[in-house]
Motif scaffolding. Structure first.
Motif, PDB file in Angstrom:
ATOM      1  N   TYR A 135     -59.634  -9.707  67.302  1.00 50.09           N
ATOM      2  CA  TYR A 135     -58.716  -8.617  66.948  1.00 50.09           C
ATOM      3  C   TYR A 135     -58.130  -8.803  65.549  1.00 50.09           C
ATOM      4  N   ALA A 136     -57.868 -10.053  65.170  1.00 54.64           N
ATOM      5  CA  ALA A 136     -57.360 -10.312  63.817  1.00 54.64           C
ATOM      6  C   ALA A 136     -58.374  -9.883  62.765  1.00 54.64           C
ATOM      7  N   ASN A 137     -59.656 -10.007  63.086  1.00 55.69           N
ATOM      8  CA  ASN A 137     -60.706  -9.634  62.136  1.00 55.69           C
ATOM      9  C   ASN A 137     -60.766  -8.136  61.869  1.00 55.69           C
ATOM     10  N   LEU A 138     -60.059  -7.340  62.671  1.00 56.56           N
ATOM     11  CA  LEU A 138     -59.996  -5.892  62.452  1.00 56.56           C
ATOM     12  C   LEU A 138     -58.792  -5.490  61.611  1.00 56.56           C
ATOM     13  N   GLU A 139     -57.883  -6.420  61.401  1.00 61.65           N
ATOM     14  CA  GLU A 139     -56.649  -6.109  60.678  1.00 61.65           C
ATOM     15  C   GLU A 139     -56.804  -6.335  59.176  1.00 61.65           C
ATOM     16  N   ARG A 140     -56.014  -5.637  58.438  1.00 62.84           N
ATOM     17  CA  ARG A 140     -56.023  -5.822  56.984  1.00 62.84           C
ATOM     18  C   ARG A 140     -55.197  -7.052  56.629  1.00 62.84           C
ATOM     19  N   LYS A 141     -55.780  -7.924  55.863  1.00 63.41           N
ATOM     20  CA  LYS A 141     -55.112  -9.168  55.466  1.00 63.41           C
ATOM     21  C   LYS A 141     -54.290  -8.918  54.207  1.00 63.41           C
ATOM     22  N   PRO A 142     -53.075  -9.473  54.123  1.00 65.36           N
ATOM     23  CA  PRO A 142     -52.290  -9.293  52.886  1.00 65.36           C
ATOM     24  C   PRO A 142     -52.983  -9.964  51.702  1.00 65.36           C
ATOM     25  N   LEU A 143     -52.883  -9.336  50.546  1.00 62.86           N
ATOM     26  CA  LEU A 143     -53.471  -9.896  49.330  1.00 62.86           C
ATOM     27  C   LEU A 143     -52.609 -11.051  48.832  1.00 62.86           C
ATOM     28  N   SER A 188     -45.851 -17.916  48.957  1.00 61.85           N
ATOM     29  CA  SER A 188     -46.756 -18.506  49.938  1.00 61.85           C
ATOM     30  C   SER A 188     -46.225 -19.865  50.377  1.00 61.85           C
ATOM     31  N   ASP A 189     -46.400 -20.181  51.653  1.00 59.50           N
ATOM     32  CA  ASP A 189     -46.046 -21.510  52.159  1.00 59.50           C
ATOM     33  C   ASP A 189     -47.181 -22.511  51.962  1.00 59.50           C
ATOM     34  N   PHE A 190     -48.327 -22.014  51.531  1.00 56.08           N
ATOM     35  CA  PHE A 190     -49.525 -22.860  51.438  1.00 56.08           C
ATOM     36  C   PHE A 190     -49.683 -23.501  50.060  1.00 56.08           C
ATOM     37  N   SER A 191     -49.103 -22.893  49.048  1.00 58.94           N
ATOM     38  CA  SER A 191     -49.224 -23.415  47.685  1.00 58.94           C
ATOM     39  C   SER A 191     -48.015 -22.988  46.873  1.00 58.94           C
ATOM     40  N   GLU A 192     -47.513 -23.903  46.048  1.00 53.54           N
ATOM     41  CA  GLU A 192     -46.372 -23.570  45.187  1.00 53.54           C
ATOM     42  C   GLU A 192     -46.774 -22.585  44.092  1.00 53.54           C
ATOM     43  N   GLN A 193     -48.077 -22.320  43.955  1.00 51.30           N
ATOM     44  CA  GLN A 193     -48.562 -21.331  42.986  1.00 51.30           C
ATOM     45  C   GLN A 193     -48.868 -19.984  43.639  1.00 51.30           C
ATOM     46  N   GLY A 194     -48.761 -19.905  44.959  1.00 48.03           N
ATOM     47  CA  GLY A 194     -49.193 -18.714  45.675  1.00 48.03           C
ATOM     48  C   GLY A 194     -48.128 -17.651  45.808  1.00 48.03           C
ATOM     49  N   THR A 232     -60.754 -23.772  39.216  1.00 47.15           N
ATOM     50  CA  THR A 232     -59.737 -23.412  38.216  1.00 47.15           C
ATOM     51  C   THR A 232     -58.348 -23.812  38.710  1.00 47.15           C
ATOM     52  N   HIS A 233     -58.126 -23.687  40.009  1.00 44.28           N
ATOM     53  CA  HIS A 233     -56.861 -24.148  40.596  1.00 44.28           C
ATOM     54  C   HIS A 233     -56.713 -25.659  40.382  1.00 44.28           C
ATOM     55  N   THR A 234     -57.817 -26.387  40.564  1.00 45.61           N
ATOM     56  CA  THR A 234     -57.797 -27.838  40.362  1.00 45.61           C
ATOM     57  C   THR A 234     -57.426 -28.182  38.924  1.00 45.61           C
ATOM     58  N   ALA A 235     -58.004 -27.458  37.985  1.00 47.57           N
ATOM     59  CA  ALA A 235     -57.692 -27.702  36.565  1.00 47.57           C
ATOM     60  C   ALA A 235     -56.214 -27.444  36.287  1.00 47.57           C
ATOM     61  N   GLU A 236     -55.657 -26.431  36.926  1.00 47.71           N
ATOM     62  CA  GLU A 236     -54.233 -26.134  36.762  1.00 47.71           C
ATOM     63  C   GLU A 236     -53.378 -27.254  37.348  1.00 47.71           C
ATOM     64  N   LYS A 237     -53.767 -27.749  38.527  1.00 48.87           N
ATOM     65  CA  LYS A 237     -53.033 -28.860  39.141  1.00 48.87           C
ATOM     66  C   LYS A 237     -53.079 -30.107  38.265  1.00 48.87           C
ATOM     67  N   MET A 238     -54.177 -30.273  37.512  1.00 42.45           N
ATOM     68  CA  MET A 238     -54.344 -31.427  36.626  1.00 42.45           C
ATOM     69  C   MET A 238     -53.695 -31.183  35.259  1.00 42.45           C
ATOM     70  N   ARG A 239     -53.017 -30.028  35.136  1.00 42.63           N
ATOM     71  CA  ARG A 239     -52.369 -29.638  33.870  1.00 42.63           C
ATOM     72  C   ARG A 239     -53.366 -29.598  32.701  1.00 42.63           C
ATOM     73  N   ASP A 240     -54.620 -29.265  33.056  1.00 47.02           N
ATOM     74  CA  ASP A 240     -55.704 -29.139  32.075  1.00 47.02           C
ATOM     75  C   ASP A 240     -55.927 -30.436  31.284  1.00 47.02           C
ATOM     76  N   GLU A 241     -55.741 -31.556  31.979  1.00 45.43           N
ATOM     77  CA  GLU A 241     -55.951 -32.877  31.359  1.00 45.43           C
ATOM     78  C   GLU A 241     -56.863 -33.707  32.269  1.00 45.43           C
ATOM     79  N   ILE A 267     -56.845 -13.646  41.868  1.00 44.19           N
ATOM     80  CA  ILE A 267     -56.888 -13.329  43.295  1.00 44.19           C
ATOM     81  C   ILE A 267     -57.453 -14.529  44.052  1.00 44.19           C
ATOM     82  N   GLN A 268     -56.749 -14.994  45.068  1.00 37.20           N
ATOM     83  CA  GLN A 268     -57.237 -16.110  45.874  1.00 37.20           C
ATOM     84  C   GLN A 268     -56.507 -16.140  47.214  1.00 37.20           C
ATOM     85  N   ASP A 269     -57.259 -16.343  48.296  1.00 35.23           N
ATOM     86  CA  ASP A 269     -56.632 -16.419  49.604  1.00 35.23           C
ATOM     87  C   ASP A 269     -55.819 -17.704  49.719  1.00 35.23           C
ATOM     88  N   GLN A 270     -54.775 -17.652  50.529  1.00 36.18           N
ATOM     89  CA  GLN A 270     -53.907 -18.822  50.705  1.00 36.18           C
ATOM     90  C   GLN A 270     -54.659 -20.025  51.262  1.00 36.18           C
TER      91      GLN A 270
END
Length: 448
Positions: free
Chosen positions: A172-180, A208-214, A267-276, A235-238
């Protein structure tokens, strides 16, 4: 675009998706780019195409009562009936008489008087008699499959893995619209600043509770804002963000993303690494590797080096014990992302899962030796099938005693996730109904 033209274009799209087993989201995007479609028409086209595909088996069950089984319908006629019935049963924006009139006009334009008469007769019968009641289907599994438009074999498989109630919730969840949800580029702007700007534009957002960037976008189309166009958000899912959060990559590290396309996690990984540091990202196809590099450039990230290679052959390109962190987001059946790509549930068979699990095991066994001692490896998939997830990791650990599940993984999960039904001694299975995310599996292994 006139209403008649829009709906005829929708029929064409549905035919192409059905004929070629094409991905609906790609074909819709192409149609929108190549035709002069207003935002309002774009929304309606997306709604009807996705909805018709999402409810396809339910709609076909309804049609069986009104279409003579001996009568072989042309594909476009079946698509016209499906999309008309979808609008009549699942949407309330357009009155039935208008839907029927338009369907008959399309049938006249594309076919002949006889086809127009058939379409008119079927849809008016549905309007008059109503659709058959699925409650009359005695078998629970078959009824759930029809009501939620999932292949019966898939419902049976999930029921055997997780029990009927969890399977029902998932279907049933698969029929619902997921928040962006979107991920903020923190090297360019803060999450707070993004949310403030979106609020001023009339958007409804939350953290988002899943990521401090979300950021979850409950109301508003962020694709038409400067924030998206100028690379401040992506655009990226939580659930996908959580994978990178749990990788624990830091500045200066050497990181491998073995199956990187389309590039959200790297790209998220690169951001977490502060591009270093250094990130090497691979995909099997050169075109996709270029897309990863393009995404990195759009986000002003410089440490990603994207290349084309088979993940099963990376030992030919890198010495053993080279990387501090490894991410294997393995190619999979995709049964966790049915809400966004409904075609998936019709285009896969059980033998596909077995074939994919074999490839996943080959990738994990080939890539794991490239991890340094005390390094961390994330294995993830966007599916809910145990053969591709929990069972596969168990077999790997049994054959590779130098690896173990990193127990600190469970302590670092978001608080709301730690007590979810998807947590096991092997890792985390996110179900689509638990937190309104994609269905995702992830675990973190440590080389000891």
């Amino acid at each position: 675009m006139k209403s008649f033209q829009l709906r005829e274009a929708i029929v064409d799209l549905l035919v192409r998706i059905e004929q070629d087993s094409g991905y609906s989201h790609l074909l819709i995007d192409h149609e929108i780019r190549t035709r002069d479609i207003s935002p309002k028409d774009e929304a309606l086209m997306t709604e009807i195409v996705y909805g018709t595909i999402q409810h396809k088996l339910t709609i076909d069950y309804y049609l069986e009562s009104f279409v003579d089984r001996k009568k072989k319908l042309k594909l476009w006629v079946r698509m016209l009936l499906r999309m008309s019935l979808y609008q009549m049963q699942f949407l309330d924006k357009v009155p039935d008489h208008a839907i029927i009139h338009e369907a008959v006009e399309i049938a006249k334009h594309r076919g002949h008087k006889g086809i127009a008469s058939l379409v008119n007769g079927v849809l008016r019968s549905v309007q008059r008699k109503g659709v058959p009641d699925t409650a009359k289907i005695k078998d629970d599994t078959k009824r759930l499959a029809i009501e939620t438009s999932h292949p019966e074999w898939l419902v049976k498989r999930w029921k055997n893995m997780y029990g009927f109630q969890l399977t029902r919730s998932m279907c049933y969840a698969n029929l619902e619209r997921k928040p962006l949800s979107v991920r903020v580029q923190p090297l360019k702007i803060s999450r707070e600043a993004i949310m403030e700007e979106l609020a001023e534009l009339g958007f409804e957002t939350r953290k988002s509770d899943f990521s401090e960037q979300g950021v979850i976008v409950d109301e508003g189309n962020i694709l038409h804002t400067r924030l998206f166009e100028e690379g401040y958000v992506t655009i990226q899912d939580q659930s996908s963000m959580l994978v990178t959060e749990m990788l624990n990559a830091d500045s200066g590290m050497t990181v491998l993303d073995a199956c990187s396309a389309p590039g959200g996690k790297v790209t998220h990984t690169a951001e977490k690494m502060r591009d270093e540091g250094t990130i090497v990202a691979y995909d099997l196809h050169a075109k996709k590797a270029k897309q990863i590099q393009k995404k990195a450039d759009q986000l002003d990230l410089t440490i990603i080096n994207a290349k084309a290679a088979d993940a099963r052959e990376l030992q030919e390109l890198h010495d053993k014990e080279t990387f501090d962190r490894i991410l294997i987001d393995a190619p999979c059946s995709g049964f966790g992302v049915i809400r966004g790509k409904p075609d998936i549930k019709y285009n896969k068979q059980e033998e596909d899962i077995e074939h994919l699990a074999k490839i996943q095991a080959e990738i994990l066994n080939s890539v794991a030796p490239l991890l340094k001692k005390d390094g961390l490896l994330i294995y993830s998939t966007c599916t809910v099938d145990k053969m591709e997830n929990e069972d596969l990791v168990k077999r790997f650990l049994a054959n590779n005693p130098e690896f173990q599940v990193d127990n600190t993984f469970f302590e670092e999960l978001p608080d709301k996730v730690q007590t979810s039904p998807g947590v096991s001694e092997i890792g985390l299975q996110l179900f689509p109904h638990s937190f309104s995310t994609d269905g995702f599996f992830l675990t973190r292994l440590k080389r000891v």
